[in-house]
Design an enzyme around this catalytic site. Structure first.
Site, short mmCIF file in Angstrom:
data_model
loop_
_atom_site.label_atom_id
_atom_site.label_comp_id
_atom_site.label_asym_id
_atom_site.label_seq_id
_atom_site.Cartn_x
_atom_site.Cartn_y
_atom_site.Cartn_z
N TYR A 1 0.85 -1.20 0.00
CA TYR A 1 0.00 0.00 0.00
C TYR A 1 0.88 1.25 0.00
O TYR A 1 0.73 2.14 -0.85
CB TYR A 1 -0.92 -0.03 1.22
CG TYR A 1 -1.62 1.27 1.51
CD1 TYR A 1 -1.07 2.21 2.37
CD2 TYR A 1 -2.84 1.57 0.92
CE1 TYR A 1 -1.71 3.41 2.64
CE2 TYR A 1 -3.49 2.76 1.18
CZ TYR A 1 -2.91 3.68 2.04
OH TYR A 1 -3.54 4.88 2.30
N1 LIG Z 1 -9.48 7.01 6.03
C1 LIG Z 1 -8.31 7.49 6.46
O1 LIG Z 1 -8.12 7.76 7.65
C2 LIG Z 1 -7.20 7.70 5.47
C3 LIG Z 1 -7.45 7.69 4.11
N2 LIG Z 1 -6.42 7.92 3.24
C4 LIG Z 1 -6.72 7.95 1.79
O2 LIG Z 1 -7.85 8.78 1.57
C5 LIG Z 1 -8.67 8.22 0.52
C6 LIG Z 1 -10.08 7.99 1.04
O3 LIG Z 1 -9.99 7.15 2.20
P1 LIG Z 1 -11.29 6.29 2.63
O4 LIG Z 1 -12.51 7.10 2.40
O5 LIG Z 1 -11.03 5.70 3.98
O6 LIG Z 1 -11.25 5.15 1.52
P2 LIG Z 1 -12.03 3.75 1.44
O7 LIG Z 1 -11.18 2.69 2.06
O8 LIG Z 1 -13.40 3.95 1.94
O9 LIG Z 1 -12.00 3.49 -0.15
C7 LIG Z 1 -12.60 4.42 -1.02
C8 LIG Z 1 -13.22 3.68 -2.14
O10 LIG Z 1 -12.23 3.07 -2.97
C9 LIG Z 1 -12.92 2.11 -3.75
N3 LIG Z 1 -12.02 1.09 -4.28
C10 LIG Z 1 -11.22 0.24 -3.60
N4 LIG Z 1 -10.62 -0.61 -4.45
C11 LIG Z 1 -11.06 -0.29 -5.71
C12 LIG Z 1 -10.82 -0.82 -7.01
N5 LIG Z 1 -10.02 -1.87 -7.20
N6 LIG Z 1 -11.44 -0.23 -8.06
C13 LIG Z 1 -12.28 0.82 -7.88
N7 LIG Z 1 -12.56 1.36 -6.67
C14 LIG Z 1 -11.95 0.80 -5.60
C15 LIG Z 1 -13.96 1.48 -2.83
O11 LIG Z 1 -15.12 1.23 -3.62
P3 LIG Z 1 -16.32 0.28 -3.12
O12 LIG Z 1 -16.61 0.67 -1.68
O13 LIG Z 1 -17.45 0.61 -4.05
O14 LIG Z 1 -15.82 -1.16 -3.23
C16 LIG Z 1 -14.15 2.53 -1.74
O15 LIG Z 1 -15.47 2.99 -1.64
C17 LIG Z 1 -7.96 6.94 0.07
O16 LIG Z 1 -7.16 7.22 -1.06
C18 LIG Z 1 -7.10 6.58 1.26
O17 LIG Z 1 -5.97 5.80 0.89
C19 LIG Z 1 -5.13 8.11 3.65
C20 LIG Z 1 -4.84 8.11 5.00
C21 LIG Z 1 -5.87 7.94 6.00
N1 LIG Z 2 -8.25 3.25 1.25
C1 LIG Z 2 -7.96 3.49 2.55
N2 LIG Z 2 -6.74 3.91 2.90
C2 LIG Z 2 -6.46 4.12 4.22
C3 LIG Z 2 -7.43 3.92 5.20
C4 LIG Z 2 -8.73 3.50 4.80
O1 LIG Z 2 -9.65 3.31 5.63
N3 LIG Z 2 -8.94 3.29 3.47
N4 LIG Z 2 -7.15 4.13 6.53
C5 LIG Z 2 -5.93 4.45 6.91
C6 LIG Z 2 -5.70 4.56 8.40
O2 LIG Z 2 -6.57 5.53 8.95
C7 LIG Z 2 -4.29 4.90 8.80
O3 LIG Z 2 -4.00 6.23 8.36
C8 LIG Z 2 -4.18 4.81 10.31
O4 LIG Z 2 -2.85 5.08 10.67
C9 LIG Z 2 -4.81 4.65 5.97
N5 LIG Z 2 -5.24 4.50 4.59
#
Ligand SMILES: NC(=O)C1=CN([C@@H]2O[C@H](COP(=O)(O)OP(=O)(O)OC[C@H]3O[C@@H](n4cnc5c(N)ncnc54)[C@H](OP(=O)(O)O)[C@@H]3O)[C@@H](O)[C@H]2O)C=CC1
Ligand SMILES: Nc1nc2c(c(=O)[nH]1)N=C([C@H](O)[C@@H](O)CO)CN2
Length: 237
Positions: free
Chosen positions: A149
């Site tokens: 990742y």
């Molecule tokens: N949440 C957090 O605290 C953090 C988030 N981030 C980044 O911020 C962004 C948003 O995070 P968050 O809302 O938690 O994300 P999620 O984990 O909720 O993922 C967002 C969406 O990505 C879609 N997805 C996953 N795999 C695929 C694929 N192969 N093809 C198409 N779509 C795909 C999923 O679609 P579906 O649900 O329809 O399957 C999901 O709804 C991400 O890029 C994440 O890496 C970074 C650090 C921390």
């Molecule tokens: N696609 C996602 N990316 C990440 C997620 C998630 O929920 N979906 N969550 C994290 C964590 O919050 C991490 O930042 C905790 O240290 C990271 N990326």
């Protein structure tokens, strides 16, 4: 001429959905991609958000999405590459497949969408057009449990620099690098407390701080090629 829409990939839930809803409230037309159909999508559709199914796990899936996106709109104001799979590393025979899947969703999909949709951005009648890559603080330090990742998010961060140079001055290209923003559904209080302690701000802020960061990039005509940390001061701990 009606305003060009903003595309958010992976916009069916959590941060992407929050930003899609806030953009609609701010008067922007919005297109989201989603992978899995679910009841929650109805509310987004009722708000006029165009929803396009996409699975970026294969090149064919990415190219199929691009084709349907180009049929859905003649222009785009911005592209937000938010779709992501926070898969832990596999120790077994799945390790290679996991790495490949994360490479495709975090690197190949943004790369091919940017290349193939540059014309949609340049067809936008507004002076500012943006691409925003959502990366992760973890690019700076790596991860013992999410190495694939972190590596593929690092690749996306590098693509920010390349596309910013390639597309200037007609399209601005930046990244947002969050740390913990939202907890997962299964995260208990012990995990939350441990996660809060990782940053100087000691909080789990929720998706509003990501929308504020996106708004800054969409509203600033002089910023390109940067990665905007939104991490509560993780580097200070
Ligand atoms: N949440 C957090 O605290 C953090 C988030 N981030 C980044 O911020 C962004 C948003 O995070 P968050 O809302 O938690 O994300 P999620 O984990 O909720 O993922 C967002 C969406 O990505 C879609 N997805 C996953 N795999 C695929 C694929 N192969 N093809 C198409 N779509 C795909 C999923 O679609 P579906 O649900 O329809 O399957 C999901 O709804 C991400 O890029 C994440 O890496 C970074 C650090 C921390
Ligand atoms: N696609 C996602 N990316 C990440 C997620 C998630 O929920 N979906 N969550 C994290 C964590 O919050 C991490 O930042 C905790 O240290 C990271 N990326």
């Amino acid at each position: 001429m009606s305003a060009s829409p903003i595309l958010i990939t992976g916009g069916a839930q959590r941060l992407g959905r929050h930003c899609a809803e806030r953009l609609v409230e701010d008067g922007h037309p919005v297109i989201i991609s989603y992978r899995r159909e679910r009841p929650e999508l109805a509310a987004l559709r009722e708000r006029g958000i165009v929803t396009l199914q996409a699975d970026f796990a294969t090149e064919a899936g990415i190219l199929d999405f691009i084709s349907r996106l180009k049929s859905a709109t003649p222009s785009l104001r911005a592209i937000v590459h938010n779709a992501s799979d926070w898969a832990p590393d596999s120790a077994d025979e799945q390790a290679g497949a996991t790495f490949e899947r994360l490479f495709r969703v975090h690197m190949q999909a943004p790369y091919l969408i940017n290349l193939h949709c540059r014309d949609l951005l340049e067809a936008c009648g507004e002076p500012q057009r943006d691409i925003v890559h959502v990366t992760d603080y973890v690019v700076q330090k790596g991860s013992r449990k999410h190495a694939a990742y972190a590596a593929t998010k690092a690749g996306l961060e590098s693509l920010t620099l390349s596309f910013a140079a390639m597309l200037a001055p007609t399209v601005q290209v930046n990244a947002i690098a969050p740390a913990l923003i939202m907890l997962g559904e299964g995260d208990g209080e012990a995990y939350a407390e441990q996660a809060r302690a990782k940053s100087a701000m000691g909080m789990v802020p929720g998706p509003g701080v990501i929308y504020q960061s996106l708004r800054y990039l969409l509203d600033n005509r002089y910023v390109t090629g940067i990665t905007l940390p939104v991490d509560g001061g993780r580097h200070l701990r």
